[in-house]
Design a protein around this motif. Structure first.
Motif, short mmCIF file in Angstrom:
data_model
loop_
_atom_site.label_atom_id
_atom_site.label_comp_id
_atom_site.label_asym_id
_atom_site.label_seq_id
_atom_site.Cartn_x
_atom_site.Cartn_y
_atom_site.Cartn_z
N ALA A 260 0.83 -1.17 -0.05
CA ALA A 260 -0.01 -0.09 0.11
C ALA A 260 0.98 1.32 -0.23
CB ALA A 260 -0.95 0.01 1.20
N LEU A 261 1.98 1.07 0.94
CA LEU A 261 2.76 2.20 0.94
C LEU A 261 3.70 2.89 -0.36
CD1 LEU A 261 3.65 2.50 4.65
CD2 LEU A 261 1.93 3.82 3.46
N GLN A 262 4.32 1.63 -0.78
CA GLN A 262 5.26 1.87 -1.94
C GLN A 262 6.42 2.66 -1.50
OE1 GLN A 262 5.06 0.19 -5.21
NE2 GLN A 262 3.74 -1.10 -4.07
N PRO A 263 7.16 2.43 -0.28
CA PRO A 263 8.22 3.28 0.06
C PRO A 263 9.46 3.53 -0.70
CG PRO A 263 8.41 1.37 1.40
CD PRO A 263 6.69 1.28 0.67
N ASP A 264 10.18 4.42 -0.63
CA ASP A 264 11.45 4.57 -1.28
C ASP A 264 12.59 3.81 -0.52
OD1 ASP A 264 10.68 6.07 -3.79
OD2 ASP A 264 9.81 7.45 -2.05
N GLU A 265 12.35 4.07 0.93
CA GLU A 265 13.40 3.78 1.78
C GLU A 265 12.76 2.97 2.93
OE1 GLU A 265 16.26 7.24 0.83
OE2 GLU A 265 15.71 6.96 2.76
N ILE A 266 13.38 2.00 3.27
CA ILE A 266 12.87 1.13 4.56
C ILE A 266 14.12 0.96 5.75
CG2 ILE A 266 12.02 -1.07 5.82
CD1 ILE A 266 10.75 -1.39 2.85
N ARG B 143 14.87 0.96 -1.20
CA ARG B 143 16.34 0.93 -0.46
C ARG B 143 16.19 0.33 0.98
NH1 ARG B 143 20.72 4.70 -3.13
NH2 ARG B 143 20.26 4.13 -5.41
N TYR B 144 16.74 -0.47 1.56
CA TYR B 144 16.44 -1.31 2.88
C TYR B 144 17.85 -1.21 3.62
CZ TYR B 144 15.99 -4.82 6.34
OH TYR B 144 15.75 -5.66 7.28
N TYR B 145 17.45 -0.56 4.76
CA TYR B 145 18.61 -0.62 5.92
C TYR B 145 18.25 -1.48 6.87
CZ TYR B 145 21.16 1.30 9.90
OH TYR B 145 22.17 1.27 10.93
N GLN B 146 19.41 -2.29 7.51
CA GLN B 146 19.04 -3.06 8.56
C GLN B 146 20.08 -2.69 9.51
OE1 GLN B 146 17.50 -5.88 9.41
NE2 GLN B 146 18.71 -6.26 11.34
N ALA B 147 19.51 -2.73 10.73
CA ALA B 147 20.09 -2.21 12.07
C ALA B 147 21.05 -3.48 12.59
CB ALA B 147 19.31 -1.67 13.19
N ALA C 145 20.24 -3.09 -0.47
CA ALA C 145 20.11 -3.44 1.17
C ALA C 145 21.55 -3.12 1.76
CB ALA C 145 19.47 -5.07 1.25
N CYS C 146 21.46 -2.55 2.92
CA CYS C 146 22.72 -2.09 3.76
C CYS C 146 22.58 -2.63 5.01
CB CYS C 146 23.06 -0.54 3.50
SG CYS C 146 23.38 -0.01 1.83
N SER C 147 23.67 -2.82 5.82
CA SER C 147 23.80 -3.12 7.15
C SER C 147 24.50 -2.14 7.65
CB SER C 147 23.96 -4.42 7.26
OG SER C 147 22.92 -5.29 7.08
N GLY C 148 24.13 -1.45 8.72
CA GLY C 148 24.93 -0.46 9.50
C GLY C 148 25.24 -1.35 10.70
N ILE C 149 26.73 -1.62 10.72
CA ILE C 149 27.13 -2.32 12.17
C ILE C 149 27.29 -0.95 13.15
CG2 ILE C 149 28.54 -3.84 13.16
CD1 ILE C 149 29.16 -4.85 10.15
N LEU C 150 26.53 -0.85 14.03
CA LEU C 150 26.32 0.55 14.91
C LEU C 150 27.04 -0.16 16.20
CD1 LEU C 150 25.13 1.92 12.57
CD2 LEU C 150 23.65 2.97 14.22
#
Length: 328
Positions: A77-83, A127-131, A179-184
């Protein structure tokens, strides 16, 4: 049309700072919140004008990372550009008490949202960001830790984060997802949950100074951590998703300090000696400890133009000042 972002964990520390950043950049922001009998929106209440005012660009949706069907329907429903997947059972000590729940939300939750991206048909545009987390390094195999350092998690939380991290890599390579992962590494702020050690300390300092608390009970004071300011780290998350190619990045300060040092800085802010107030309680010890974390953020600096500005002492003082002001 403004860019559209979808954030899980929007009511948390990182979610609230990221929401502020994206709204400042003109985004339309959608957040996933769990239904509960009590409202847990204190960190984003000040953004009420963006949710109800004439510049309405903040939207909250009920859902849960345990419910894959709702995730598919929402993303379609949302069709986001970034998650930005920031939601998790994120307390390391608690993960030993609720390992199955931690694995389900922190680990399998990432699998559900990645699969929802595929099933909703948005994989080619989003575009996907994984914490990811420095806790994945656990019993560290290299000092300092960088993107290529082998993982050796020492808690159910760390294990769940390793699963989510490698699954993100797998979906990136299998489905050509951005898809990116940020190793914080540890990142703190006045919005940090009160059960986390830095906020537990800053809040206790404020209460002790105001005469509302007498003692502070803690576990291992020798653990060494790389502490940065959460508000600066969410900028790094955003920058990862603005690159030409997806990749994984460490965000850290490349400095490590013991909990004793944080106590010294926090109590010193109000001219108190922490030795007079801090007591040991073995209930706060972990079954398996992570002794040393220190991150090398040189890749993020070179490719993202990101670096931290707030170091441990300034961070501790900032948090103490905020808690003193909040108590009044």
């Amino acid at each position: 049309m403004p860019k559209k972002a979808f954030i899980t964990g929007i009511t948390g520390q990182d979610g609230s700072y990221l929401t502020e950043l994206l709204l400042e950049k003109g985004y339309e922001v959608h957040g996933l919140v769990r239904r509960a009998s009590t409202m847990n929106r204190g960190r984003i209440d000040h953004l009420n004008g963006f949710e109800h005012g004439p510049d309405k660009r903040l939207f909250l949706h009920y859902g849960d990372l345990a419910d894959s069907v709702s995730l598919v329907k929402l993303l379609y429903a949302l069709q986001p550009d970034e998650i930005y997947n920031l939601a998790a059972q994120s307390h390391v000590r608690v993960s030993f008490d609720v390992p199955e729940y931690t694995a389900d939300i922190t680990g399998v939750g990432a699998a559900r949202i990645l699969e929802a991206i595929i099933e909703s048909g948005i994989g080619k545009k989003v575009r996907y960001y994984q914490a990811s987390s420095s806790e994945m390094f656990g019993k560290v195999q290299e000092v300092p830790q960088r993107e290529t350092t082998p993982f050796y998690p020492r808690s159910p939380y760390g294990c769940a984060k390793v699963f989510a991290h490698w699954l993100t890599v797998n979906y990136r390579e299998s489905y050509n997802l951005f898809a990116c992962s940020g190793i914080l590494f540890n990142h703190e702020s006045p919005r940090r949950g009160e059960s986390f050690v830095t906020r537990k300390i800053s809040l206790a300092v404020a209460r002790i100074k105001k005469g509302r608390q007498k003692e502070l009970y803690l576990g291992n004071l020798d653990a060494q951590r790389d502490w940065g300011y959460a508000k600066e780290y969410v900028e790094g998350m955003w920058r990862m998703l603005q690159q030409d190619q997806p990749d994984d990045y460490v965000l850290a300060t490349n400095e490590t300090h013991t909990i004793r040092a944080f106590l010294e800085a926090a109590f010193g802010r109000v001219d108190l000696d922490w030795h007079d107030y801090v007591r040991f309680d073995e209930r706060h010890l972990r079954p398996a400890e992570v002794d040393l974390l220190i991150g090398d953020y040189s890749k993020a600096r070179a490719r993202l133009g990101w670096e931290p500005h707030t170091r441990m002492k300034a961070l501790a003082e900032l948090m103490v000042d905020a808690d003193l002001a909040a108590i009044g």
